[in-house]
Design a protein around this motif. Structure first.
Motif, PDB file in Angstrom:
ATOM      1  N   ILE A  38       0.831  -1.208   0.000  1.00  0.00           N
ATOM      2  CA  ILE A  38       0.000   0.000   0.000  1.00  0.00           C
ATOM      3  C   ILE A  38       0.864   1.256   0.000  1.00  0.00           C
ATOM      4  CG2 ILE A  38      -1.631   1.330   1.403  1.00  0.00           C
ATOM      5  CD1 ILE A  38      -2.798  -1.314   2.373  1.00  0.00           C
ATOM      6  N   ALA A  39       1.992   1.198   0.733  1.00  0.00           N
ATOM      7  CA  ALA A  39       2.797   2.398   0.955  1.00  0.00           C
ATOM      8  C   ALA A  39       3.555   2.847  -0.288  1.00  0.00           C
ATOM      9  CB  ALA A  39       3.787   2.157   2.094  1.00  0.00           C
ATOM     10  N   ILE A  40       3.911   1.928  -1.183  1.00  0.00           N
ATOM     11  CA  ILE A  40       4.792   2.275  -2.306  1.00  0.00           C
ATOM     12  C   ILE A  40       4.201   3.380  -3.187  1.00  0.00           C
ATOM     13  CG2 ILE A  40       5.848   1.395  -4.427  1.00  0.00           C
ATOM     14  CD1 ILE A  40       6.183  -1.288  -2.914  1.00  0.00           C
ATOM     15  N   PRO A  41       3.017   3.193  -3.752  1.00  0.00           N
ATOM     16  CA  PRO A  41       2.490   4.272  -4.606  1.00  0.00           C
ATOM     17  C   PRO A  41       2.141   5.532  -3.828  1.00  0.00           C
ATOM     18  CG  PRO A  41       0.847   2.549  -4.330  1.00  0.00           C
ATOM     19  CD  PRO A  41       2.115   2.025  -3.727  1.00  0.00           C
ATOM     20  N   LEU A  42       1.660   5.374  -2.581  1.00  0.00           N
ATOM     21  CA  LEU A  42       1.330   6.547  -1.783  1.00  0.00           C
ATOM     22  C   LEU A  42       2.572   7.383  -1.493  1.00  0.00           C
ATOM     23  CD1 LEU A  42      -1.288   5.258   0.821  1.00  0.00           C
ATOM     24  CD2 LEU A  42      -1.618   7.041  -0.885  1.00  0.00           C
ATOM     25  N   ALA A  43       3.662   6.722  -1.173  1.00  0.00           N
ATOM     26  CA  ALA A  43       4.890   7.452  -0.868  1.00  0.00           C
ATOM     27  C   ALA A  43       5.363   8.249  -2.079  1.00  0.00           C
ATOM     28  CB  ALA A  43       5.972   6.473  -0.405  1.00  0.00           C
ATOM     29  N   MET A  44       5.308   7.642  -3.254  1.00  0.00           N
ATOM     30  CA  MET A  44       5.731   8.363  -4.462  1.00  0.00           C
ATOM     31  C   MET A  44       4.786   9.516  -4.770  1.00  0.00           C
ATOM     32  SD  MET A  44       7.200   5.439  -7.061  1.00  0.00           S
ATOM     33  CE  MET A  44       5.675   4.499  -7.149  1.00  0.00           C
ATOM     34  N   ALA A  45       3.491   9.273  -4.654  1.00  0.00           N
ATOM     35  CA  ALA A  45       2.510  10.317  -4.963  1.00  0.00           C
ATOM     36  C   ALA A  45       2.642  11.502  -4.006  1.00  0.00           C
ATOM     37  CB  ALA A  45       1.100   9.736  -4.897  1.00  0.00           C
ATOM     38  N   LEU A  46       2.867  11.222  -2.736  1.00  0.00           N
ATOM     39  CA  LEU A  46       2.971  12.305  -1.762  1.00  0.00           C
ATOM     40  C   LEU A  46       4.273  13.085  -1.936  1.00  0.00           C
ATOM     41  CD1 LEU A  46       1.496  10.416   1.305  1.00  0.00           C
ATOM     42  CD2 LEU A  46       0.504  12.415   0.190  1.00  0.00           C
ATOM     43  N   ALA A  47       5.343  12.409  -2.309  1.00  0.00           N
ATOM     44  CA  ALA A  47       6.588  13.126  -2.586  1.00  0.00           C
ATOM     45  C   ALA A  47       6.402  14.084  -3.761  1.00  0.00           C
ATOM     46  CB  ALA A  47       7.711  12.133  -2.876  1.00  0.00           C
ATOM     47  N   ILE A  48       5.740  13.617  -4.804  1.00  0.00           N
ATOM     48  CA  ILE A  48       5.470  14.483  -5.962  1.00  0.00           C
ATOM     49  C   ILE A  48       4.596  15.659  -5.538  1.00  0.00           C
ATOM     50  CG2 ILE A  48       4.303  14.579  -8.206  1.00  0.00           C
ATOM     51  CD1 ILE A  48       5.109  11.604  -8.554  1.00  0.00           C
TER      52      ILE A  48
END
Length: 582
Positions: A38-48
């Motif tokens: 779950i964390a992988i795409p959320l982490a990238m999206a939030l960094a962007i």
């Protein structure tokens, strides 16, 4: 006297007391894998969303997520980038660049450690619910607005810092709408809404991103452009530019050596630290609020009890060390922590395993992330913003809450959207405190007691007045309550004041009472204080408000107050008779 040791490893101590078993290990493994995915795409999206390349979000989970789980005070909290920070971090990135953002995060980590060492974990309980609900709803609105650029593939001339300007920029950019990005966004949103009802065991955002990537590839083959991570971001390896995110671990780098807003390393100075101090405090306070609220939710789901000071120190260490390896601000996330509990987690090992899943993704799956459409990630964050805004709770609060709480909520929400969260929380707390003081002062009153109120008052002479003060005497209520005692009535010689219902006095009340005593002494009026509770009586003595025969006395109840008043009046009556006879 020895100082108490810092509450490190509090969550692990709780785990060992609860008893660890092979069954618990299996639960941690399953939960760690689930939450890591779950964390992988959320982490990238939030960094962007905060204006940095997506790998910085993954580095945050990798470093901060594991450190916080290791040192923190909650067995079930899962930490990493969260949507709540977007409104604070994006302006920092725009003004100070990646280096400034990481340096500010490091400073926030130090503040969190200091809060934990000062045992300030319980102070977070004094933040009113309307303040928390108001700024989280406002953050959700801001995050949702920021996603429309990538949802529709709009080309903006710049990124305005104020909300109204952002809306104007989006409106002016509507002619640049891209069909491919819009189709991917609609498809991803549809999956995010429908998928949980069909296949609840598989995270809906994974299905949405997979479908979005496949649809993006199909549209690209039809010559319909779709923006992807690989097109937007790249990394440099031995002088060669590669698309997407780097498939290797971060290296140790001091934040001030990373690019600032002009692309050059930051120039370390006192002025820079001064400018970053206020945002660092905002990051620390929001991180403390989010992580401790998350721990409370996890406790409610599991029946456990977290160590708030240990959690603050863990959050501080994570945010102190993660920026040295490219990680941005981290805190516990309620959605991920709840998923952790539902997946069977038993200890902080689950959060460490979730960081390990991100490690594997960085090393082996990084090339695939280049194909993820920006519109699909924006759709994911749009759903996060919707869930974060808690529309139902806001509507319920507006319907049932007192008007003062509604005012606080709407003020925090409006200020968060139109200005920033730091101002919103500050004004919200001041407004909530002011309204609370007003409510407490309304509970304090002074009334004249009639002669039939108590048997001891039945046949008191007319030149004895009796009052009762009820409620706390503090700066918001003291002047109003004690002003009644200053209204002199001709012929009054003794005033009895029942203060048995006064639970506390502050310095303002003590000063006001001292002024009343001076006025009474000048007028020849005695004051009898009836029924002070022990700590109020101690406060009066420490303030130098001592017994003076004929002027001030402390008694246990109204019966003793009657005796004292009559005793003071007798010699005065005798003196009056002697004068007349002379």
């Amino acid at each position: 006297m020895s100082l108490p040791l810092p509450p490190l490893f509090a969550a692990w101590r709780q785990t060992l007391r609860a008893g660890y078993s092979w069954r618990a290990l299996r639960g941690d493994l399953g939960a760690g894998l689930t939450v890591g995915i779950i964390a992988i795409p959320l982490a990238m999206a939030l960094a962007i969303a905060v204006g940095v390349p997506p790998q910085h979000g993954l580095y945050t989970v990798l470093v901060a997520g594991s450190l916080i789980a290791l040192f923190g005070g909650s067995r079930f909290n899962v930490s990493g980038p969260t949507a709540a920070f977007v409104v604070i971090l994006l302006p920092i990135t725009q003004q100070f660049g990646v280096g400034g953002l990481l340096l500010c995060t490091l400073m926030a980590g130090l503040i969190l450690i200091a809060l934990g060492l000062m045992r300030a974990g319980r102070l977070i309980e004094f933040i009113p619910y309307p303040v928390t609900l108001g700024f989280t709803a406002g953050i959700g609105i801001v995050i949702a607005t920021l996603q429309f650029k990538d949802l529709l593939g709009l080309s903006l001339a710049g990124q305005p810092s104020h909300y109204i300007e952002q809306l104007q920029g989006l409106w002016q950019a509507l002619p640049s709408l891209q069909l491919g990005d819009s189709l991917v966004a609609l498809a991803s949103l549809a999956v995010l809404l429908i998928w949980p009802r069909w296949v609840p065991r598989v995270p809906g955002h994974l299905a949405a991103l997979a479908l979005g990537a496949l649809l993006g590839l199909l549209l690209e083959s039809l010559q319909i452009p779709v923006a992807t991570i690989g097109e937007r971001f790249s990394y440099n390896l031995e002088g060669v530019e590669y698309p997407g995110i780097p498939p290797f671990l971060p290296t140790f780098t001091w934040p001030w050596l990373l690019p600032g807003p002009d692309g050059q390393p930051l120039a370390i100075s006192f002025e820079l630290f001064r400018q970053l101090l206020a945002p660092a405090f905002a990051i620390a306070m929001l991180g403390a609020i989010e992580s401790l609220l998350c721990a409370v939710v996890a406790d409610g789901m599991t029946g456990s009890k977290h160590d708030p000071n240990g959690e603050l120190i863990g959050q501080g260490l994570g945010n102190l060390l993660a920026p040295l390896f490219g990680g941005i601000t981290a805190t516990a996330a309620i959605a991920r922590s709840a998923a952790n509990v539902r997946a069977g987690a038993f200890s902080p090992l689950a959060a460490i395993i979730h960081s390990g899943v991100v490690l594997v993704a960085i090393l082996f799956l990084a090339p695939l992330f280049s194909y993820l459409p920006m519109a699909a990630l924006a759709a994911l964050l749009l759903m996060v913003a919707w869930n974060m805004s808690e529309v139902r709770h806001v509507q319920h609060t507006l319907r049932i809450a007192p008007r003062s709480d509604v005012l606080v909520l709407l003020t925090c929400l409006t200020l968060t959207v139109l200005f920033d969260m730091v101002l919103a929380v500050g004004v919200g707390l001041l407004l909530a405190a002011g309204l609370f003081i007003k409510r407490m002062s309304d509970l304090t009153d002074t009334e004249s007691l009639p002669r039939n109120f108590h048997q001891a008052l039945h046949d008191l002479p007319e030149h004895v007045l009796v009052y009762a003060i009820r409620g706390p005497l503090f700066f918001g209520a003291a002047e109003k309550a004690l002003s009644v005692l200053r209204r002199f009535t001709p012929g009054v010689k003794v005033v009895i004041v029942d203060i048995s219902a006064v639970p506390l006095l502050d310095m303002t009340a003590l000063a006001a009472l001292d002024n009343v005593l001076r006025d009474y002494r000048a007028q020849g009026v005695g004051l009898v204080l009836s029924g002070p509770v022990p700590h109020v009586r101690l406060q009066l003595r420490r303030a130098g408000i001592q017994r003076v025969e004929g002027h001030l006395a402390y008694v246990r109840d109204l019966a003793q107050a009657r005796e004292k008043a009559l005793r003071w009046l007798t010699p005065k009556a005798d003196e009056g008779s002697a004068t007349e006879g002379g």
